[in-house]
Scaffold this motif. Structure first.
Motif, PDB file in Angstrom:
ATOM      1  N   VAL A   1       0.856  -1.188   0.000  1.00 16.51           N
ATOM      2  CA  VAL A   1       0.000   0.000   0.000  1.00 16.51           C
ATOM      3  C   VAL A   1       0.895   1.243   0.000  1.00 16.51           C
ATOM      4  O   VAL A   1       1.884   1.298   0.729  1.00 16.51           O
ATOM      5  N   ILE A   2       0.561   2.214  -0.873  1.00 14.98           N
ATOM      6  CA  ILE A   2       1.386   3.422  -0.938  1.00 14.98           C
ATOM      7  C   ILE A   2       0.781   4.486  -0.036  1.00 14.98           C
ATOM      8  O   ILE A   2      -0.371   4.876  -0.223  1.00 14.98           O
ATOM      9  N   ASP A   3       1.559   4.938   0.937  1.00 13.04           N
ATOM     10  CA  ASP A   3       1.090   5.976   1.846  1.00 13.04           C
ATOM     11  C   ASP A   3       1.430   7.334   1.221  1.00 13.04           C
ATOM     12  O   ASP A   3       2.599   7.647   1.003  1.00 13.04           O
ATOM     13  N   PRO A   4       0.392   8.141   0.956  1.00 15.78           N
ATOM     14  CA  PRO A   4       0.665   9.423   0.295  1.00 15.78           C
ATOM     15  C   PRO A   4       1.601  10.324   1.106  1.00 15.78           C
ATOM     16  O   PRO A   4       2.375  11.084   0.522  1.00 15.78           O
ATOM     17  N   VAL A   5       1.564  10.178   2.434  1.00 18.41           N
ATOM     18  CA  VAL A   5       2.427  11.024   3.259  1.00 18.41           C
ATOM     19  C   VAL A   5       3.900  10.674   3.031  1.00 18.41           C
ATOM     20  O   VAL A   5       4.763  11.552   2.911  1.00 18.41           O
ATOM     21  N   ASP A   6       4.189   9.375   2.908  1.00 21.64           N
ATOM     22  CA  ASP A   6       5.574   8.960   2.626  1.00 21.64           C
ATOM     23  C   ASP A   6       6.033   9.493   1.274  1.00 21.64           C
ATOM     24  O   ASP A   6       7.166   9.970   1.124  1.00 21.64           O
ATOM     25  N   LEU A   7       5.127   9.405   0.282  1.00 23.43           N
ATOM     26  CA  LEU A   7       5.490   9.886  -1.061  1.00 23.43           C
ATOM     27  C   LEU A   7       5.853  11.358  -1.013  1.00 23.43           C
ATOM     28  O   LEU A   7       6.854  11.788  -1.611  1.00 23.43           O
ATOM     29  N   ILE A   8       5.036  12.114  -0.297  1.00 19.39           N
ATOM     30  CA  ILE A   8       5.253  13.563  -0.235  1.00 19.39           C
ATOM     31  C   ILE A   8       6.569  13.876   0.474  1.00 19.39           C
ATOM     32  O   ILE A   8       7.325  14.750   0.062  1.00 19.39           O
ATOM     33  N   GLU A   9       6.856  13.103   1.537  1.00 19.11           N
ATOM     34  CA  GLU A   9       8.130  13.332   2.239  1.00 19.11           C
ATOM     35  C   GLU A   9       9.314  13.056   1.329  1.00 19.11           C
ATOM     36  O   GLU A   9      10.323  13.739   1.368  1.00 19.11           O
TER      37      GLU A   9
ATOM     38  N   LEU B   1       5.379  17.685  -2.237  1.00 19.46           N
ATOM     39  CA  LEU B   1       3.941  17.684  -2.506  1.00 19.46           C
ATOM     40  C   LEU B   1       3.598  18.048  -3.947  1.00 19.46           C
ATOM     41  O   LEU B   1       2.861  17.338  -4.618  1.00 19.46           O
ATOM     42  N   ASP B   2       4.105  19.165  -4.430  1.00 19.34           N
ATOM     43  CA  ASP B   2       3.724  19.576  -5.782  1.00 19.34           C
ATOM     44  C   ASP B   2       4.186  18.556  -6.815  1.00 19.34           C
ATOM     45  O   ASP B   2       3.522  18.340  -7.832  1.00 19.34           O
ATOM     46  N   GLN B   3       5.312  17.941  -6.533  1.00 18.15           N
ATOM     47  CA  GLN B   3       5.842  16.921  -7.444  1.00 18.15           C
ATOM     48  C   GLN B   3       4.872  15.722  -7.511  1.00 18.15           C
ATOM     49  O   GLN B   3       4.606  15.189  -8.585  1.00 18.15           O
ATOM     50  N   VAL B   4       4.363  15.311  -6.355  1.00 15.54           N
ATOM     51  CA  VAL B   4       3.436  14.177  -6.322  1.00 15.54           C
ATOM     52  C   VAL B   4       2.122  14.559  -7.006  1.00 15.54           C
ATOM     53  O   VAL B   4       1.561  13.793  -7.796  1.00 15.54           O
ATOM     54  N   ARG B   5       1.644  15.752  -6.726  1.00 17.09           N
ATOM     55  CA  ARG B   5       0.399  16.215  -7.369  1.00 17.09           C
ATOM     56  C   ARG B   5       0.569  16.187  -8.889  1.00 17.09           C
ATOM     57  O   ARG B   5      -0.287  15.692  -9.621  1.00 17.09           O
ATOM     58  N   TYR B   6       1.696  16.729  -9.353  1.00 13.04           N
ATOM     59  CA  TYR B   6       1.948  16.782 -10.793  1.00 13.04           C
ATOM     60  C   TYR B   6       2.017  15.370 -11.373  1.00 13.04           C
ATOM     61  O   TYR B   6       1.365  15.049 -12.359  1.00 13.04           O
ATOM     62  N   PHE B   7       2.797  14.531 -10.734  1.00 11.27           N
ATOM     63  CA  PHE B   7       3.004  13.176 -11.250  1.00 11.27           C
ATOM     64  C   PHE B   7       1.676  12.441 -11.425  1.00 11.27           C
ATOM     65  O   PHE B   7       1.402  11.858 -12.476  1.00 11.27           O
ATOM     66  N   LEU B   8       0.846  12.461 -10.374  1.00 16.10           N
ATOM     67  CA  LEU B   8      -0.385  11.658 -10.410  1.00 16.10           C
ATOM     68  C   LEU B   8      -1.298  12.101 -11.551  1.00 16.10           C
ATOM     69  O   LEU B   8      -1.985  11.294 -12.160  1.00 16.10           O
TER      70      LEU B   8
END
Ligand code: MSP
Length: 516
Positions: A309-317, A321-328
């Motif tokens: 399971v991918i935890d969005p908080v780990d991804l952002i760390e 944040l903006d990078q994850v938003r853009y990627f998705l």
């Protein structure tokens, strides 16, 4: 007098049986991008998210933890509320189905359905999957090697036999088909629309809408032995939040919803049951339901039992944040399934954000600081190449409006990147650093054109990467009052002589740690 046009957008409300994961973050972020886009474009936006807290699945999760369901849901719901903050989501309201306003709305809807003869008491005998909170017909099930029966979603089913109220869903098949016919954009993407139509054409059975074997739900008015079926309860949230049953005020302004964003697994509930409940109650169905795809992790289905399971908080760390938003929103054509991989994330982050956009802005703005006295340069006459680039940037708003209305985020971002890539080619070709000595006036024009393109791109990137775009806008001297899409009108251009602060990098590169 007509004010700004309303735009009402909703996420599904999330089950509180578990921690938030990437799937939840995805749906919410897609809605956030649209909500921000529409606000900047002058709409009166209402953006709703929240938690789905009743039903057997949640009750069982609370029991497994040995706590009462209310305490349990209070805790998990707070995690979802926190996630919205961590994701920088701009929702206007957060609804919990355990709130009084919601119980009232559900009971009022139920009463309307009773008054119109749409509900009757009988008994349910059939299969139920707690994981999906859904009923299945025998013909939909498959038997595994060990003899257990599972639903098409893979969820185990159990036999259920109990008294139940029923909704006369069967009689709404024809009106639903008519509604799909008259409103071509109601179900998107198109392939999903066909799926729903063939499901309804196959015939609809009346739907069990109450449960009598547990009590964690909204009580059925006048019969405390029953609680409402969790999907009837959950779907009603979309009108609870507008003050239903009060039909003045927010309900009048924002209903029918412009868009319910959902995952493909819950499309049937939103495009069959929900519009049927509403029509039966004499209320208008929503205008559009968009079903997005599912994410896998490095090629594998995401599941708790696989532990991936991918935890969005780990991804952002890890990535920002903006990078994850853009990627998705960039990686996968919205509506299709997609795969999350570290490699793809890093490629987008470094190649597109750090190199294409980040470097462009940093290079151009530092040249302005060094060579133009820290103010926006004053341009001379524009050449054909200047005008071509400026026109491409000016054309972006219209094309983005259309892609956003189709929820084609990937396409919208690609459109912005076409202009960013053209701007990079233009810098290389014009070589303003060489013009510094040979033709300083021409250098000023080239840097002006580029700064203007950066201003336009940063304005348009606000919905997707709000922090980074905000910092870029500061660096091109644009205060909060100059950041709505009104500032994209073709005649509005960067003001020559405007003081520009010394730039600093906005999109860092991801540098792999030793051993990665
Ligand atoms: N409570 C219901 C919705 C009621 S709306 C009136 C529900 N909740 S959920 O928490 O299980 O799922 C919410 C959303 O997360 C769904 O839209 C679902 O598609 C999405 N996702 C769950 N896992 C996902 C992925 N792996 N990838 C993308 N989205 C996924 O259903």
């Amino acid at each position: 007098m007509s004010g700004p046009k309303p735009f009402y957008i909703t996420t599904p409300i999330y089950y509180v049986n578990d921690k938030p994961h990437i799937g939840h973050a995805y749906t919410t972020l897609a809605c956030d991008v649209l909500a921000r886009f529409k606000r900047l474009d002058g709409y009166d936006v209402r953006f709703l998210t929240g938690t789905d807290e009743h039903g057997q699945k949640v009750e069982k999760s609370a029991q497994a933890k040995g706590i009462d369901p209310q305490t349990f849901t209070d805790g998990v719901s707070a995690n979802f509320r926190d996630l919205a903050r961590v994701l920088n989501v701009s929702n206007d309201d957060f609804i919990r189905t355990t709130e009084d306003r919601h119980k009232m709305a559900c009971q009022a809807l139920w009463d309307r359905l009773v008054e119109r003869g749409e509900i009757y008491l009988d008994a349910y005998r059939g299969w139920y999957a707690v994981r999906d909170e859904a009923f299945y017909g025998e013909d939909e099930l498959t038997r595994g090697p060990d003899g257990t029966l599972t639903a098409p979603s893979g969820a185990p089913v159990e036999w259920m036999e109990e008294p139940s109220y029923f909704f006369r869903l069967s009689k709404w098949a024809a009106p639903l088909l008519q509604y799909y016919e008259d409103n071509r954009g109601f179900i998107a993407p198109e392939s999903r629309r066909n799926e729903v139509i063939s499901f309804v054409k196959g015939g609809l059975k009346d739907l069990s809408i109450s449960r009598a074997s547990f009590s964690w739900g909204v009580p059925v008015p006048g019969d405390n032995a029953h609680v409402m079926y969790v999907w009837l309860d959950a779907l009603t949230n979309y009108i609870t939040a507008l003050g239903f049953p009060n039909q003045d005020g927010d309900y009048t302004t924002y209903w029918p919803a412009d868009l319910h964003m959902v995952g493909k697994d819950i499309l049937r509930f939103h495009t069959v049951y929900w519009p049927a409940f509403l029509m039966a109650a004499g209320l208008e169905p929503p205008k559009r339901v968009f079903a997005h795809g599912w994410w896998t992790n490095e090629g594998q289905k995401i599941s708790k039992s696989l532990g991936n399971v991918i935890d969005p908080v780990d991804l952002i760390e890890t990535f920002g944040l903006d990078q994850v938003r853009y990627f998705l929103l960039r990686e996968v054509p919205f509506g299709n399934d997609g795969d999350f991989s570290q490699r793809a994330m890093i490629n987008r982050m470094n190649g597109e954000l750090a190199n294409d956009l980040g470097n462009l802005s940093q290079r151009v703005l530092s040249m302005i600081t060094k060579n133009c006295g820290g103010v926006a340069p004053t341009p001379g006459p524009f050449t054909e190449e200047d005008t071509a680039l400026l026109d491409a940037a000016k054309g972006l708003l219209d094309s983005l409006r259309s892609t956003m209305d189709r929820q084609a985020f990937h396409e919208g971002l690609e459109g912005i990147w076409i202009v960013i890539r053209a701007a990079n080619a233009y810098v290389d070709h014009q070589a303003p650093w060489a013009l510094r000595k040979t033709d300083p006036d021409r250098m000023a024009t080239v840097l002006y054109v580029l700064a203007e393109v950066i201003r336009r791109v940063a304005l348009l990137m606000q919905p997707v990467t709000p922090d980074a775009a905000g910092r870029m806008l500061e660096q091109v001297g644009q205060g909060e009052d100059a950041r709505s899409f009104a500032a994209l009108a073709p005649e509005i251009m960067l003001q020559p002589g405007l003081p520009l602060p010394k730039p600093s990098g906005v999109f860092p590169r991801y540098i792999a740690e030793e051993g990665e």
